[in-house]
Design a protein around this motif. Structure first.
Motif, PDB file in Angstrom:
ATOM      1  N   GLU A 259     -10.307  12.970-123.055  1.00 25.91           N
ATOM      2  CA  GLU A 259     -11.455  13.357-122.714  1.00 25.91           C
ATOM      3  C   GLU A 259     -12.670  12.817-123.864  1.00 25.91           C
ATOM      4  OE1 GLU A 259     -11.446  17.721-122.745  1.00 25.91           O
ATOM      5  OE2 GLU A 259     -11.160  17.606-120.655  1.00 25.91           O
ATOM      6  N   SER A 260     -12.182  12.545-124.864  1.00 24.86           N
ATOM      7  CA  SER A 260     -13.055  11.756-125.869  1.00 24.86           C
ATOM      8  C   SER A 260     -12.437  10.594-126.247  1.00 24.86           C
ATOM      9  CB  SER A 260     -13.377  12.481-126.938  1.00 24.86           C
ATOM     10  OG  SER A 260     -12.617  12.958-127.717  1.00 24.86           O
ATOM     11  N   ARG A 309      -7.285  -4.889-121.470  1.00 25.19           N
ATOM     12  CA  ARG A 309      -7.070  -4.461-119.832  1.00 25.19           C
ATOM     13  C   ARG A 309      -7.752  -5.628-119.172  1.00 25.19           C
ATOM     14  NH1 ARG A 309     -10.097   1.183-120.765  1.00 25.19           N
ATOM     15  NH2 ARG A 309      -9.971   1.201-118.476  1.00 25.19           N
TER      16      ARG A 309
ATOM     17  N   VAL B   3     -22.542  17.463-132.605  1.00 18.09           N
ATOM     18  CA  VAL B   3     -22.893  16.251-133.411  1.00 18.09           C
ATOM     19  C   VAL B   3     -24.469  16.039-132.963  1.00 18.09           C
ATOM     20  CG1 VAL B   3     -20.782  14.850-133.636  1.00 18.09           C
ATOM     21  CG2 VAL B   3     -22.133  14.541-131.699  1.00 18.09           C
ATOM     22  N   LEU B   8     -27.228  13.924-135.117  1.00 17.75           N
ATOM     23  CA  LEU B   8     -26.766  12.643-135.063  1.00 17.75           C
ATOM     24  C   LEU B   8     -26.989  11.961-133.584  1.00 17.75           C
ATOM     25  CD1 LEU B   8     -23.107  13.483-136.563  1.00 17.75           C
ATOM     26  CD2 LEU B   8     -25.016  12.242-137.694  1.00 17.75           C
ATOM     27  N   PRO B   9     -27.238  10.693-133.283  1.00 12.72           N
ATOM     28  CA  PRO B   9     -27.002   9.780-134.569  1.00 12.72           C
ATOM     29  C   PRO B   9     -28.167   9.860-135.629  1.00 12.72           C
ATOM     30  CG  PRO B   9     -28.089   8.666-132.600  1.00 12.72           C
ATOM     31  CD  PRO B   9     -27.613  10.016-132.166  1.00 12.72           C
ATOM     32  N   CYS B 255     -14.460   1.422-113.630  1.00 16.44           N
ATOM     33  CA  CYS B 255     -13.725   2.609-113.536  1.00 16.44           C
ATOM     34  C   CYS B 255     -12.868   2.820-114.669  1.00 16.44           C
ATOM     35  CB  CYS B 255     -12.828   2.361-112.423  1.00 16.44           C
ATOM     36  SG  CYS B 255     -11.711   4.026-112.070  1.00 16.44           S
ATOM     37  N   PRO B 256     -12.711   3.997-115.427  1.00 13.78           N
ATOM     38  CA  PRO B 256     -11.940   4.013-116.649  1.00 13.78           C
ATOM     39  C   PRO B 256     -10.308   3.672-116.477  1.00 13.78           C
ATOM     40  CG  PRO B 256     -12.901   6.279-116.117  1.00 13.78           C
ATOM     41  CD  PRO B 256     -13.520   4.992-115.045  1.00 13.78           C
ATOM     42  N   TYR B 257     -10.002   3.957-115.315  1.00 15.03           N
ATOM     43  CA  TYR B 257      -8.566   4.004-114.639  1.00 15.03           C
ATOM     44  C   TYR B 257      -8.125   2.437-114.312  1.00 15.03           C
ATOM     45  CZ  TYR B 257      -8.272   9.097-114.766  1.00 15.03           C
ATOM     46  OH  TYR B 257      -8.188  10.267-115.024  1.00 15.03           O
ATOM     47  N   ASP B 269     -24.669   4.732-123.888  1.00 13.36           N
ATOM     48  CA  ASP B 269     -24.163   4.038-125.322  1.00 13.36           C
ATOM     49  C   ASP B 269     -25.278   3.258-125.831  1.00 13.36           C
ATOM     50  OD1 ASP B 269     -21.914   5.094-124.047  1.00 13.36           O
ATOM     51  OD2 ASP B 269     -20.628   3.263-124.314  1.00 13.36           O
ATOM     52  N   TRP B 272     -27.872   5.783-127.436  1.00 12.78           N
ATOM     53  CA  TRP B 272     -27.359   6.072-128.709  1.00 12.78           C
ATOM     54  C   TRP B 272     -27.670   5.151-129.780  1.00 12.78           C
ATOM     55  CZ3 TRP B 272     -24.469  10.604-130.006  1.00 12.78           C
ATOM     56  CH2 TRP B 272     -23.939  10.782-131.480  1.00 12.78           C
ATOM     57  N   PRO B 304     -16.767   5.982-117.698  1.00 15.94           N
ATOM     58  CA  PRO B 304     -16.479   5.067-118.430  1.00 15.94           C
ATOM     59  C   PRO B 304     -17.364   4.861-119.812  1.00 15.94           C
ATOM     60  CG  PRO B 304     -17.206   4.203-116.660  1.00 15.94           C
ATOM     61  CD  PRO B 304     -17.382   5.380-116.339  1.00 15.94           C
ATOM     62  N   ARG B 306     -18.757   6.088-123.312  1.00 13.07           N
ATOM     63  CA  ARG B 306     -18.000   6.466-124.371  1.00 13.07           C
ATOM     64  C   ARG B 306     -18.741   7.938-125.121  1.00 13.07           C
ATOM     65  NH1 ARG B 306     -13.482   2.885-126.780  1.00 13.07           N
ATOM     66  NH2 ARG B 306     -13.485   1.446-125.140  1.00 13.07           N
ATOM     67  N   VAL B 307     -19.972   7.588-124.840  1.00 14.42           N
ATOM     68  CA  VAL B 307     -20.769   8.546-125.349  1.00 14.42           C
ATOM     69  C   VAL B 307     -20.899   9.846-124.377  1.00 14.42           C
ATOM     70  CG1 VAL B 307     -23.362   9.452-125.481  1.00 14.42           C
ATOM     71  CG2 VAL B 307     -22.490   7.081-126.474  1.00 14.42           C
ATOM     72  N   ARG B 309     -18.263  10.711-122.592  1.00 13.04           N
ATOM     73  CA  ARG B 309     -16.848  11.210-122.583  1.00 13.04           C
ATOM     74  C   ARG B 309     -16.828  11.963-123.990  1.00 13.04           C
ATOM     75  NH1 ARG B 309     -13.293   5.978-121.366  1.00 13.04           N
ATOM     76  NH2 ARG B 309     -11.639   7.458-121.873  1.00 13.04           N
ATOM     77  N   ALA B 310     -17.382  11.447-125.141  1.00 11.00           N
ATOM     78  CA  ALA B 310     -17.492  11.962-126.317  1.00 11.00           C
ATOM     79  C   ALA B 310     -18.273  13.458-126.345  1.00 11.00           C
ATOM     80  CB  ALA B 310     -18.107  11.290-127.335  1.00 11.00           C
ATOM     81  N   LEU B 311     -19.467  13.376-125.512  1.00  8.75           N
ATOM     82  CA  LEU B 311     -20.486  14.405-125.459  1.00  8.75           C
ATOM     83  C   LEU B 311     -20.008  15.589-124.501  1.00  8.75           C
ATOM     84  CD1 LEU B 311     -24.193  12.839-126.060  1.00  8.75           C
ATOM     85  CD2 LEU B 311     -22.570  13.896-127.846  1.00  8.75           C
ATOM     86  N   GLY B 313     -16.714  15.205-122.457  1.00  3.88           N
ATOM     87  CA  GLY B 313     -15.691  15.279-121.851  1.00  3.88           C
ATOM     88  C   GLY B 313     -14.898  16.487-122.083  1.00  3.88           C
TER      89      GLY B 313
END
Lengths: 313, 313
Positions: A259-260, A309, B3, B8-9, B255-257, B269, B272, B304, B306-307, B309-311, B313
């Motif tokens: 997830e992250s 990738r 966060v 943050l940031p 796509c992340p997959y 991203d 951020w 896909p 990152r932000v 997924r982190a916030l 996900g």
């Protein structure tokens, strides 16, 4: 024709960058300790050997942290006994305390690293110490290691943001860092453990060390890509004269399905940037990407490295 | 405490950056046209509305490219008829040719974009034209659009690397770009369509435009994250005075997959980074991340970004 056969990335230099960067490869230690899969020692040995084949000259091999905390690296003694080291390649090992140092010395290790915190809360959570008392704990370790002729690196974790405290004051990081250097540590690795830093913070922290009289030659950087900022932060650090950068082959330690994505900067993404900028690393990108693709198969999931990738997916 | 709640940031400014950046949001067009899932028009309308709620002021809404080539955007007329526009928000539409311009004018569109190639091979593959004859084709479109009072943007694709030709000469990009500007185009979006560029190339291309006398006010940048370089390249462009940056909410279009992650820079991203640098965008990061998490659910896969997924996900 692949993009590599077409000569990509294009080399276009930029002013104010070092000619050469040393990559401190943390995949076998920081990467694998954060993977769910426990990798067999034979695979680890082949991995480390392939990393050296690809041109990496500093490969953090494992850790003597207690297996209860890091079962992924419980085979540290076995791995080090069977590791075929090479001239010109350093294989540092993380040691948490004096017992760890004993094990490192018994294994004939010449380079060690210790792991400190820039913040009170993380010192407490990770080491059950205050920020001050962690330094008291490390002092005999470092003193004895230096007396034995070992090279000692100090990780300074949570150097930019902390998940309990938020912003981290650069002065606090400088204070911890300078005490470690005073003990005889040769290099600090300034870590953005939760990946929240942006480029202005990198500039501010490196500026604070410079103002305190610390030579940039003693500083390395260690960025995580949790918020997508790792490579941008790294380039900012290079512009401030940093020449040692931590990264993890294939982005080991971050899972693309999770997830992250809290992983380390991927070594391949870093090498793509540095090849493009004409900054020498000694690393062969294609050989490294092959190794990371091979390791991703062993872990049963795609590499989180964008370069791996794209080149080997 | 999250966060975000911890502040943050951290904001830490850096010299030589603009005070404000305009984000040209391409998610509904460039993002969705590269997703396997065809999104229903109601979802697209809600998406665009939520992007405006989050503070985005330029939202590329759709494309009049023939549905045979881009079935994902076959509902362009329906979408534009039902779109509730707002003051202060532009909703540009991509038009490929004169027929597309007719459709855009009929729909009451005030901002259009055309999509050119910096290289011979891609002009041939994408438009079945030479690099020169693509410009002949665009000229009547642009001339008529400008005469009708429309604002016209020109995408210049393959501005840094080409999957058949390799390196792209900055002089070739400047030549195509200047001919488009001479037609009356107000802004060029310099695209790294295959995501191979590194920061030195960005600097070289922007330098070549400056030397040719093109004001940086006419230049925007459009980076893909295929090799992990999108954000680093963007920061480099900001240092050269660029103040319009293309990105895609939630990294739509990658796509992340998928085996290769070829998507656009994720807007989150970018925000951020800019929040961290104290560069104003008008975008509310949390609101935008909510929207992208919602859209990822509609697409049935993680974002896909990152932000995101982190916030979320």
């Amino acid at each position: 024709m692949t993009v590599r056969e077409l000569g990509l990335p294009v080399t276009a230099t930029a002013p104010g960058l070092p000619d050469r960067v040393t990559i401190w490869e943390v995949g076998p230690r920081d990467g694998l300790q954060n993977e769910d899969t426990v990798v067999p020692v034979d695979v680890k040995l082949e991995f480390i050997d392939r990393l050296a084949d690809a041109g990496l000259t500093t490969i953090e091999a494992t850790s003597f942290v207690h297996p209860k905390w890091v079962p992924q690296l419980a085979d540290a003694e076995d791995l080090l006994a069977r590791l075929s080291t090479r001239d010109g390649v350093a294989y540092p090992v993380l040691v948490p305390n004096e017992r760890g140092l004993d094990r490192a010395l018994a294994a004939g290790i010449r380079h060690i690293a210790i792991f400190a915190s820039a913040t009170e809360t993380f010192a407490n959570r990770n080491l059950n110490r205050t920020r001050d008392s962690q330094l008291t704990m490390f002092e005999p370790v470092v003193t004895r290691a230096v007396a034995e002729g070992l090279d000692v690196r100090g990780y300074v974790s949570m150097s930019f943001g902390d998940p309990w405290e938020g912003a981290v004051d650069p002065a606090a990081v400088v204070s911890v860092g300078r005490r470690l250097l005073d003990m005889g540590i040769s290099q600090l690795s300034l870590g953005d453990t939760i990946g929240v830093a942006t480029a202005g913070q990198v500039s501010a922290l490196l500026g604070a060390f410079a103002e305190a009289g610390t030579s940039v030659d003693h500083l390395a950087v260690h960025f995580h890509d949790t918020y997508g900022q790792a490579l941008t932060n790294t380039l900012e650090a290079l512009r401030h004269g940093v020449t040692t950068v931590d990264s993890s082959a294939g982005g080991l330690g971050g899972c693309p399905y999770a997830e992250s994505a809290t992983g380390n900067l991927a070594t391949e993404d870093l090498v793509w940037l540095l090849d493009g900028l004409g900054v020498s690393t000694g690393v062969d990108l294609d050989s490294l990407a092959d190794t990371s693709a091979w390791m991703a198969e062993r872990l049963g999931r795609p590499s989180p490295s964008r370069v791996v990738r794209a080149l080997r997916g």
